[in-house]
Write a protein that holds these residues in place. Sequence first.
Motif, PDB file in Angstrom:
ATOM      1  N   VAL A  23       0.626  -1.277   0.125  1.00 44.84           N
ATOM      2  CA  VAL A  23      -0.064  -0.361   0.142  1.00 44.84           C
ATOM      3  C   VAL A  23       0.940   1.193  -0.095  1.00 44.84           C
ATOM      4  CG1 VAL A  23      -1.902   1.322   1.675  1.00 44.84           C
ATOM      5  CG2 VAL A  23      -2.353  -1.390   1.111  1.00 44.84           C
ATOM      6  N   ASP A  24       0.585   2.174  -0.756  1.00 41.08           N
ATOM      7  CA  ASP A  24       1.620   3.533  -0.621  1.00 41.08           C
ATOM      8  C   ASP A  24       0.860   5.100  -0.070  1.00 41.08           C
ATOM      9  OD1 ASP A  24       3.849   2.646  -2.642  1.00 41.08           O
ATOM     10  OD2 ASP A  24       1.812   2.193  -4.082  1.00 41.08           O
ATOM     11  N   THR A  25      -0.545   4.308   0.077  1.00 44.88           N
ATOM     12  CA  THR A  25      -1.887   5.448   0.446  1.00 44.88           C
ATOM     13  C   THR A  25      -2.620   5.384   1.466  1.00 44.88           C
ATOM     14  OG1 THR A  25      -2.531   8.143   0.296  1.00 44.88           O
ATOM     15  CG2 THR A  25      -2.308   6.304  -0.991  1.00 44.88           C
ATOM     16  N   VAL A  26      -3.297   5.631   2.604  1.00 41.61           N
ATOM     17  CA  VAL A  26      -4.305   5.296   2.729  1.00 41.61           C
ATOM     18  C   VAL A  26      -5.119   6.255   3.245  1.00 41.61           C
ATOM     19  CG1 VAL A  26      -5.726   4.140   5.292  1.00 41.61           C
ATOM     20  CG2 VAL A  26      -3.325   3.667   4.398  1.00 41.61           C
ATOM     21  N   VAL A  27      -6.557   6.655   2.537  1.00 39.97           N
ATOM     22  CA  VAL A  27      -7.572   7.376   2.362  1.00 39.97           C
ATOM     23  C   VAL A  27      -8.537   7.861   2.751  1.00 39.97           C
ATOM     24  CG1 VAL A  27      -8.637   9.066   0.448  1.00 39.97           C
ATOM     25  CG2 VAL A  27      -6.882   7.611   0.228  1.00 39.97           C
ATOM     26  N   GLY A  28      -8.780   8.895   3.879  1.00 45.02           N
ATOM     27  CA  GLY A  28     -10.234   9.048   4.768  1.00 45.02           C
ATOM     28  C   GLY A  28     -11.021   9.226   3.862  1.00 45.02           C
ATOM     29  N   ILE A  29     -12.218   7.986   4.251  1.00 42.87           N
ATOM     30  CA  ILE A  29     -13.664   7.930   3.214  1.00 42.87           C
ATOM     31  C   ILE A  29     -14.950   9.029   4.016  1.00 42.87           C
ATOM     32  CG2 ILE A  29     -15.245   7.169   1.941  1.00 42.87           C
ATOM     33  CD1 ILE A  29     -13.003   7.655   0.288  1.00 42.87           C
ATOM     34  N   LEU A  30     -15.903   9.807   3.663  1.00 43.96           N
ATOM     35  CA  LEU A  30     -16.700   9.973   4.922  1.00 43.96           C
ATOM     36  C   LEU A  30     -17.704   8.880   5.067  1.00 43.96           C
ATOM     37  CD1 LEU A  30     -17.595  12.489   6.063  1.00 43.96           C
ATOM     38  CD2 LEU A  30     -18.651  12.815   3.921  1.00 43.96           C
ATOM     39  N   GLU A  31     -17.615   8.845   5.759  1.00 44.36           N
ATOM     40  CA  GLU A  31     -18.944   7.263   6.810  1.00 44.36           C
ATOM     41  C   GLU A  31     -20.101   7.736   6.314  1.00 44.36           C
ATOM     42  OE1 GLU A  31     -18.532   4.129   9.598  1.00 44.36           O
ATOM     43  OE2 GLU A  31     -18.228   5.442  10.682  1.00 44.36           O
ATOM     44  N   LYS A  32     -20.662   9.046   6.825  1.00 47.76           N
ATOM     45  CA  LYS A  32     -22.084   9.348   6.313  1.00 47.76           C
ATOM     46  C   LYS A  32     -21.898  11.038   6.457  1.00 47.76           C
ATOM     47  CE  LYS A  32     -26.321   9.169   8.960  1.00 47.76           C
ATOM     48  NZ  LYS A  32     -26.724   8.752   9.972  1.00 47.76           N
ATOM     49  N   ARG A  33     -22.421  11.433   5.904  1.00 49.45           N
ATOM     50  CA  ARG A  33     -22.664  12.876   5.635  1.00 49.45           C
ATOM     51  C   ARG A  33     -24.128  13.044   6.767  1.00 49.45           C
ATOM     52  NH1 ARG A  33     -20.411  16.351   1.203  1.00 49.45           N
ATOM     53  NH2 ARG A  33     -19.586  15.035  -0.217  1.00 49.45           N
ATOM     54  N   GLU A  34     -23.327  14.367   7.235  1.00 48.03           N
ATOM     55  CA  GLU A  34     -23.962  15.520   8.609  1.00 48.03           C
ATOM     56  C   GLU A  34     -24.552  16.633   7.985  1.00 48.03           C
ATOM     57  OE1 GLU A  34     -23.084  14.239  12.331  1.00 48.03           O
ATOM     58  OE2 GLU A  34     -23.281  11.378  11.980  1.00 48.03           O
ATOM     59  N   SER A  35     -23.625  16.627   7.078  1.00 44.12           N
ATOM     60  CA  SER A  35     -24.543  18.765   6.589  1.00 44.12           C
ATOM     61  C   SER A  35     -26.102  18.914   6.112  1.00 44.12           C
ATOM     62  CB  SER A  35     -23.567  18.436   5.495  1.00 44.12           C
ATOM     63  OG  SER A  35     -23.516  17.525   4.432  1.00 44.12           O
ATOM     64  N   SER A  36     -25.609  19.968   5.442  1.00 38.71           N
ATOM     65  CA  SER A  36     -26.932  20.109   5.184  1.00 38.71           C
ATOM     66  C   SER A  36     -27.698  19.604   4.045  1.00 38.71           C
ATOM     67  CB  SER A  36     -27.329  21.549   4.776  1.00 38.71           C
ATOM     68  OG  SER A  36     -26.630  21.871   3.766  1.00 38.71           O
ATOM     69  N   SER A  37     -29.005  19.065   3.526  1.00 38.98           N
ATOM     70  CA  SER A  37     -29.216  18.324   2.369  1.00 38.98           C
ATOM     71  C   SER A  37     -28.891  18.706   0.743  1.00 38.98           C
ATOM     72  CB  SER A  37     -30.592  18.710   1.848  1.00 38.98           C
ATOM     73  OG  SER A  37     -31.387  19.389   3.103  1.00 38.98           O
ATOM     74  N   ILE A  38     -29.018  19.932   1.271  1.00 42.07           N
ATOM     75  CA  ILE A  38     -28.479  20.666  -0.422  1.00 42.07           C
ATOM     76  C   ILE A  38     -26.540  19.870  -0.565  1.00 42.07           C
ATOM     77  CG2 ILE A  38     -27.581  22.764  -1.018  1.00 42.07           C
ATOM     78  CD1 ILE A  38     -30.305  24.420   0.080  1.00 42.07           C
ATOM     79  N   ALA A  39     -26.089  19.964   0.429  1.00 40.23           N
ATOM     80  CA  ALA A  39     -24.775  20.173   0.726  1.00 40.23           C
ATOM     81  C   ALA A  39     -24.371  18.530   0.133  1.00 40.23           C
ATOM     82  CB  ALA A  39     -23.927  19.949   2.068  1.00 40.23           C
ATOM     83  N   ARG A  40     -25.772  17.351   1.237  1.00 34.14           N
ATOM     84  CA  ARG A  40     -25.041  15.956   0.920  1.00 34.14           C
ATOM     85  C   ARG A  40     -26.056  15.657  -0.609  1.00 34.14           C
ATOM     86  NH1 ARG A  40     -27.992  15.845   6.246  1.00 34.14           N
ATOM     87  NH2 ARG A  40     -30.410  14.964   4.327  1.00 34.14           N
ATOM     88  N   LEU A  41     -26.915  16.615  -1.218  1.00 34.13           N
ATOM     89  CA  LEU A  41     -27.359  15.820  -2.597  1.00 34.13           C
ATOM     90  C   LEU A  41     -26.050  16.412  -3.255  1.00 34.13           C
ATOM     91  CD1 LEU A  41     -30.535  17.045  -2.530  1.00 34.13           C
ATOM     92  CD2 LEU A  41     -30.045  15.065  -3.054  1.00 34.13           C
ATOM     93  N   SER A  42     -25.708  18.071  -3.184  1.00 30.96           N
ATOM     94  CA  SER A  42     -24.328  18.704  -4.592  1.00 30.96           C
ATOM     95  C   SER A  42     -23.236  17.513  -4.493  1.00 30.96           C
ATOM     96  CB  SER A  42     -24.046  19.807  -3.747  1.00 30.96           C
ATOM     97  OG  SER A  42     -23.867  20.178  -3.080  1.00 30.96           O
ATOM     98  N   GLY A  43     -22.939  17.615  -3.172  1.00 30.98           N
ATOM     99  CA  GLY A  43     -21.929  16.317  -2.851  1.00 30.98           C
ATOM    100  C   GLY A  43     -21.783  15.064  -4.004  1.00 30.98           C
ATOM    101  N   LYS A  44     -23.413  14.167  -3.979  1.00 24.31           N
ATOM    102  CA  LYS A  44     -23.840  12.739  -4.577  1.00 24.31           C
ATOM    103  C   LYS A  44     -23.715  13.292  -6.132  1.00 24.31           C
ATOM    104  CE  LYS A  44     -27.365   9.782  -4.418  1.00 24.31           C
ATOM    105  NZ  LYS A  44     -28.336   9.546  -4.274  1.00 24.31           N
ATOM    106  N   TRP A  45     -24.372  14.015  -6.178  1.00 18.43           N
ATOM    107  CA  TRP A  45     -24.296  14.640  -7.546  1.00 18.43           C
ATOM    108  C   TRP A  45     -23.007  14.809  -8.394  1.00 18.43           C
ATOM    109  CZ3 TRP A  45     -27.568  12.372 -10.979  1.00 18.43           C
ATOM    110  CH2 TRP A  45     -28.637  11.615  -9.368  1.00 18.43           C
ATOM    111  N   PHE A  46     -22.247  15.587  -8.107  1.00 16.87           N
ATOM    112  CA  PHE A  46     -20.969  15.815  -8.529  1.00 16.87           C
ATOM    113  C   PHE A  46     -20.143  14.239  -8.470  1.00 16.87           C
ATOM    114  CE2 PHE A  46     -16.176  16.689  -7.406  1.00 16.87           C
ATOM    115  CZ  PHE A  46     -16.344  17.528  -8.434  1.00 16.87           C
TER     116      PHE A  46
END
Length: 308
Positions: free
Chosen positions: A120-143
Amino acid sequence: MNLTPSISVVTSIYYSKDYITPFYNRVIQEINKLGCKYEIIFVQDGPTDAGHEMVKDLIKSDKNVSLIELTKNFGHQAAMLAGIQSAKLDTIFTIDVDLEEPPECISRFYKHLLANWDEVDTVVGILEKRESSSIARLSGKWFYKLFNKLSDTEIQPNQLWARIMKKEFVNAFLEYNEYLRFTAGLFSIAGFVQVYLPVQKSYKGTSSYSMLKRITSGVDAVTSFSVKPLKFLFFIGLISFIVSFFVGAILVFSKIFIDYYSGWLSILTLLIFFGSLNMMATGLVGIYVSSVYMEVKNRPRFLIRKIW
């Protein structure tokens, strides 16, 4: 391989005085668990505030802490890049200072990398669950959906700044000398073996990223990694030409043989439609041209005023 590889912790500060002391204390607790050589690099992104003096006080008590002061606010990604370039040790761990990404993941990521050092060369953190606003969650998902559809480079959704990287990976990443940087994309196209670990990110309720900034960053990310939007416009133009040709032929036929003419409303509708399409196409081409313009000037991504 050194049995206890050293670690550089890199973060940026921008009006972050409320976070610096607890961030430092929690990072030191994690490093003490590892028992390895370390350095902590704070990058001051822009105007100095009380946080600047707090880091200077830390430097007096801990010789492994340093502060890179940029000449102005170059943005979060540029500040993190300045810290990554300055890191000198075997591994580099990047993380935001605001404590939304818990510093406690340092030891977990370090141990995972150490246990799989040859694979392994790098270990990356992945957001387990978005707890931000619904708009931020949707915009992140669709991006991420849109980016992976349009780009030839597929990136893992919901990547965080919390990640640990071998020096070899960082050296390869720094070969990408782009001005308009989408860092998650550059990390991905660098290759190497990257593994992902879930991280539970806290949400402090506010964000300095407005919706306009999110949209602008998204457009920059897509246009810096893909020319598919231009190809899409070409095919839209081709289809529009074919459709307009047949519509024109039908109108001519109707006028000659049926003595029927559709009237000004249909013509106005077509003019508005194709005029809008032309404006969108011109704007998209302009975005690509402006990106080329920014790159060919080859201006520095950041400037350093002083290193403490």
